[in-house]
Design a protein around this motif. Structure first.
Motif, PDB file in Angstrom:
ATOM      1  N   UNK A  43     -14.880  52.683  95.548  1.00 35.16           N
ATOM      2  CA  UNK A  43     -15.387  51.726  94.690  1.00 35.16           C
ATOM      3  C   UNK A  43     -16.649  51.036  95.528  1.00 35.16           C
ATOM      4  N   UNK A  44     -16.406  51.004  96.853  1.00 36.08           N
ATOM      5  CA  UNK A  44     -17.488  50.228  97.548  1.00 36.08           C
ATOM      6  C   UNK A  44     -18.826  51.273  97.594  1.00 36.08           C
ATOM      7  N   UNK A  45     -18.707  52.470  97.005  1.00 39.11           N
ATOM      8  CA  UNK A  45     -19.731  53.262  97.233  1.00 39.11           C
ATOM      9  C   UNK A  45     -20.403  53.466  95.841  1.00 39.11           C
ATOM     10  N   UNK A  46     -19.919  52.853  94.770  1.00 39.18           N
ATOM     11  CA  UNK A  46     -20.123  52.833  93.265  1.00 39.18           C
ATOM     12  C   UNK A  46     -19.101  53.081  92.370  1.00 39.18           C
ATOM     13  N   UNK A  47     -17.874  53.343  92.863  1.00 37.69           N
ATOM     14  CA  UNK A  47     -16.917  53.293  91.762  1.00 37.69           C
ATOM     15  C   UNK A  47     -16.218  54.867  91.656  1.00 37.69           C
ATOM     16  N   UNK A  48     -15.078  54.888  91.395  1.00 38.20           N
ATOM     17  CA  UNK A  48     -14.297  56.124  91.607  1.00 38.20           C
ATOM     18  C   UNK A  48     -15.018  57.050  90.377  1.00 38.20           C
ATOM     19  N   UNK A  49     -15.135  58.254  90.673  1.00 41.17           N
ATOM     20  CA  UNK A  49     -15.551  59.209  89.578  1.00 41.17           C
ATOM     21  C   UNK A  49     -14.504  60.509  89.658  1.00 41.17           C
ATOM     22  N   UNK A  82     -19.848  59.644 105.477  1.00 38.97           N
ATOM     23  CA  UNK A  82     -20.471  58.617 105.546  1.00 38.97           C
ATOM     24  C   UNK A  82     -21.268  58.304 106.934  1.00 38.97           C
ATOM     25  N   UNK A  83     -20.675  58.921 107.985  1.00 38.61           N
ATOM     26  CA  UNK A  83     -21.383  58.889 109.271  1.00 38.61           C
ATOM     27  C   UNK A  83     -22.924  59.451 108.993  1.00 38.61           C
ATOM     28  N   UNK A  84     -22.981  60.803 108.339  1.00 39.13           N
ATOM     29  CA  UNK A  84     -23.790  61.408 108.334  1.00 39.13           C
ATOM     30  C   UNK A  84     -24.952  60.908 107.109  1.00 39.13           C
ATOM     31  N   UNK A  85     -24.548  59.866 106.420  1.00 39.09           N
ATOM     32  CA  UNK A  85     -25.493  59.307 105.592  1.00 39.09           C
ATOM     33  C   UNK A  85     -25.414  60.050 104.036  1.00 39.09           C
ATOM     34  N   UNK A  86     -24.122  60.843 103.976  1.00 39.55           N
ATOM     35  CA  UNK A  86     -24.072  61.644 102.781  1.00 39.55           C
ATOM     36  C   UNK A  86     -23.408  60.860 101.885  1.00 39.55           C
ATOM     37  N   UNK A  87     -23.672  59.748 101.429  1.00 35.36           N
ATOM     38  CA  UNK A  87     -22.983  58.764 100.461  1.00 35.36           C
ATOM     39  C   UNK A  87     -22.263  59.209  99.313  1.00 35.36           C
ATOM     40  N   UNK A  88     -23.054  59.821  98.505  1.00 38.52           N
ATOM     41  CA  UNK A  88     -22.849  60.435  97.337  1.00 38.52           C
ATOM     42  C   UNK A  88     -21.409  61.476  97.419  1.00 38.52           C
ATOM     43  N   UNK A  89     -21.770  62.206  98.456  1.00 36.10           N
ATOM     44  CA  UNK A  89     -20.641  63.386  98.790  1.00 36.10           C
ATOM     45  C   UNK A  89     -19.381  62.596  99.332  1.00 36.10           C
ATOM     46  N   UNK A  90     -19.443  61.611 100.122  1.00 36.95           N
ATOM     47  CA  UNK A  90     -18.461  60.843 100.636  1.00 36.95           C
ATOM     48  C   UNK A  90     -17.434  60.126  99.139  1.00 36.95           C
ATOM     49  N   UNK A  91     -18.318  59.714  98.383  1.00 38.53           N
ATOM     50  CA  UNK A  91     -17.861  58.936  96.953  1.00 38.53           C
ATOM     51  C   UNK A  91     -17.146  60.170  96.501  1.00 38.53           C
ATOM     52  N   UNK A  92     -17.421  61.345  96.196  1.00 39.15           N
ATOM     53  CA  UNK A  92     -16.783  62.191  95.525  1.00 39.15           C
ATOM     54  C   UNK A  92     -15.414  62.679  96.223  1.00 39.15           C
ATOM     55  N   UNK A  93     -15.555  62.780  97.520  1.00 43.99           N
ATOM     56  CA  UNK A  93     -14.342  62.950  98.444  1.00 43.99           C
ATOM     57  C   UNK A  93     -13.372  61.923  98.175  1.00 43.99           C
ATOM     58  N   UNK A  94     -13.742  60.737  98.437  1.00 48.68           N
ATOM     59  CA  UNK A  94     -12.826  59.798  98.112  1.00 48.68           C
ATOM     60  C   UNK A  94     -12.149  59.350  96.880  1.00 48.68           C
ATOM     61  N   UNK A  95     -13.175  59.954  95.803  1.00 49.33           N
ATOM     62  CA  UNK A  95     -12.574  59.638  94.547  1.00 49.33           C
ATOM     63  C   UNK A  95     -11.429  60.984  94.157  1.00 49.33           C
ATOM     64  N   UNK A  96     -11.793  62.157  94.879  1.00 48.28           N
ATOM     65  CA  UNK A  96     -10.721  63.240  94.513  1.00 48.28           C
ATOM     66  C   UNK A  96      -9.512  62.820  95.109  1.00 48.28           C
ATOM     67  N   UNK A  97      -9.599  62.247  96.451  1.00 49.48           N
ATOM     68  CA  UNK A  97      -8.379  61.557  97.218  1.00 49.48           C
ATOM     69  C   UNK A  97      -7.619  60.654  96.223  1.00 49.48           C
ATOM     70  N   UNK A  98      -8.360  59.623  95.680  1.00 41.13           N
ATOM     71  CA  UNK A  98      -7.680  58.555  94.864  1.00 41.13           C
ATOM     72  C   UNK A  98      -6.970  59.116  93.600  1.00 41.13           C
TER      73      UNK A  98
END
Length: 314
Positions: A291-297, A256-272
């Motif tokens: 969820x804040x970045x668009x939902x769990x995938x 997220x700090x690198x503004x790579x929000x799609x990849x961050x969402x993917x990593x958070x989703x894998x964690x969740x």
């Protein structure tokens, strides 16, 4: 002898052994046999660690610490076995009593200078000094530990880093690196790198070294450099789920700090969505961020060890 006793009792008989030890301990206290009291109390602490119960390993370890701390009034370092002194010193330090821990460690050094447990005394005194922000004193104790340790030592690497092998050697090396991280970050990273590469180090120590290297990079704003270190933790060290959960979450933060929000969402989703990590706090936080970045995938390219087949929904 007391440790050997445990082998004669199976899991269902361990409560009987505990009862016998407690009865004998009470009798020894009444008779004011201090040496016997310390040995029996220590044996009970070891039993807490090995006895199979519904308690978690952390809860069993806490009980063992309590049993060891309770021995302090009975201890005379001159008359107490060095193994018991080292265990009690460690328990005091972990329980937030550095003053009494220091007295025990110093007693071990004074009365048992040739005992192998002196390594633990030097290391323990170094950890206490490091926690108190007394850097020169901590580094002096770590130097003495590394100079006198009975454990084998690796040859210096290209950066001049040599490590005492084993879990305690890894802890001392990482504590040294933590002290150096602010004023000599590159040397701290060299130490973490040496631990990562050492096959003589326990897996957990190597995983912690990856985490510390990643966090050091992130603390200095080098988020891109931190990413592969976080990733290596959840690729290689799935035996340690608490560490893995932290690595996922902090990698997501770096992305997220690198503004790579799609990849961050993917990593958070894998964690969740990893069933083995759901009981850890970072998994809950990761779910919130996903969820804040668009939902769990479900991640398209799973990186971790255990990935469920369906997305998680609230």
């Amino acid at each position: 002898i007391f440790l050997g006793l445990q082998t004669f009792y199976n899991a269902t008989e361990k409560p009987e052994l505990e009862s016998k030890l407690n009865d004998t301990l009470s009798s020894a206290k009444t008779s004011k046999k201090k040496r016997f009291v310390t040995r029996l109390g220590w044996a009970l602490a070891q039993l807490h660690l090995t006895k199979k119960t519904d308690e978690t390993p952390e809860q069993r370890a806490a009980k063992a610490r309590e049993a060891l701390v309770a021995l302090v009034p009975e201890i005379d370092p001159k008359e107490t076995a060095p193994r018991i002194l080292a265990d009690v010193g460690d328990a005091l330090a972990e329980s937030g009593d550095p003053g009494n821990a220091t007295l025990i460690y110093e007693g071990l050094r004074k009365w048992w200078p040739r005992a192998p447990e002196r390594d633990r005394a030097y290391a323990g005194l170094g950890f206490i000094a490091a926690k108190a922000k007394e850097e020169p004193k901590a580094l002096e104790y770590f130097d003495r530990y590394e100079k006198t340790s009975i454990m084998p030592k690796t040859a210096p690497d290209d950066h001049g880093v040599a490590l005492v092998q084993g879990e305690l050697g890894g802890k001392v090396a990482m504590a040294r690196a933590d002290l150096l991280a602010t004023r000599e970050p590159e040397q701290a990273l060299n130490i973490f790198l040496a631990i990562q590469k050492s096959k003589a180090m326990p897996a957990k120590s190597r995983g912690e070294a990856f985490m510390k290297a990643a966090r050091l990079h992130a603390s200095q704003g080098r988020y891109r450099e931190a990413l592969p270190y976080f990733e290596q933790v959840y690729l290689l060290f799935n035996r340690f789920p608490a560490m893995v959960a932290e690595a996922y979450y902090e990698r997501g933060e770096a992305l997220e700090k690198l503004n790579m929000k799609d990849k961050a969402r993917e990593v958070y989703s894998e964690l969740a969505t990893r069933e083995d990590l759901k009981s850890y706090k970072p998994a809950e936080l990761g779910l919130q961020r996903a969820e804040a970045l668009g939902g769990v995938i479900e991640p398209k390219e799973p990186e971790g060890g255990l990935i469920p087949t369906t997305p998680v929904t609230r």
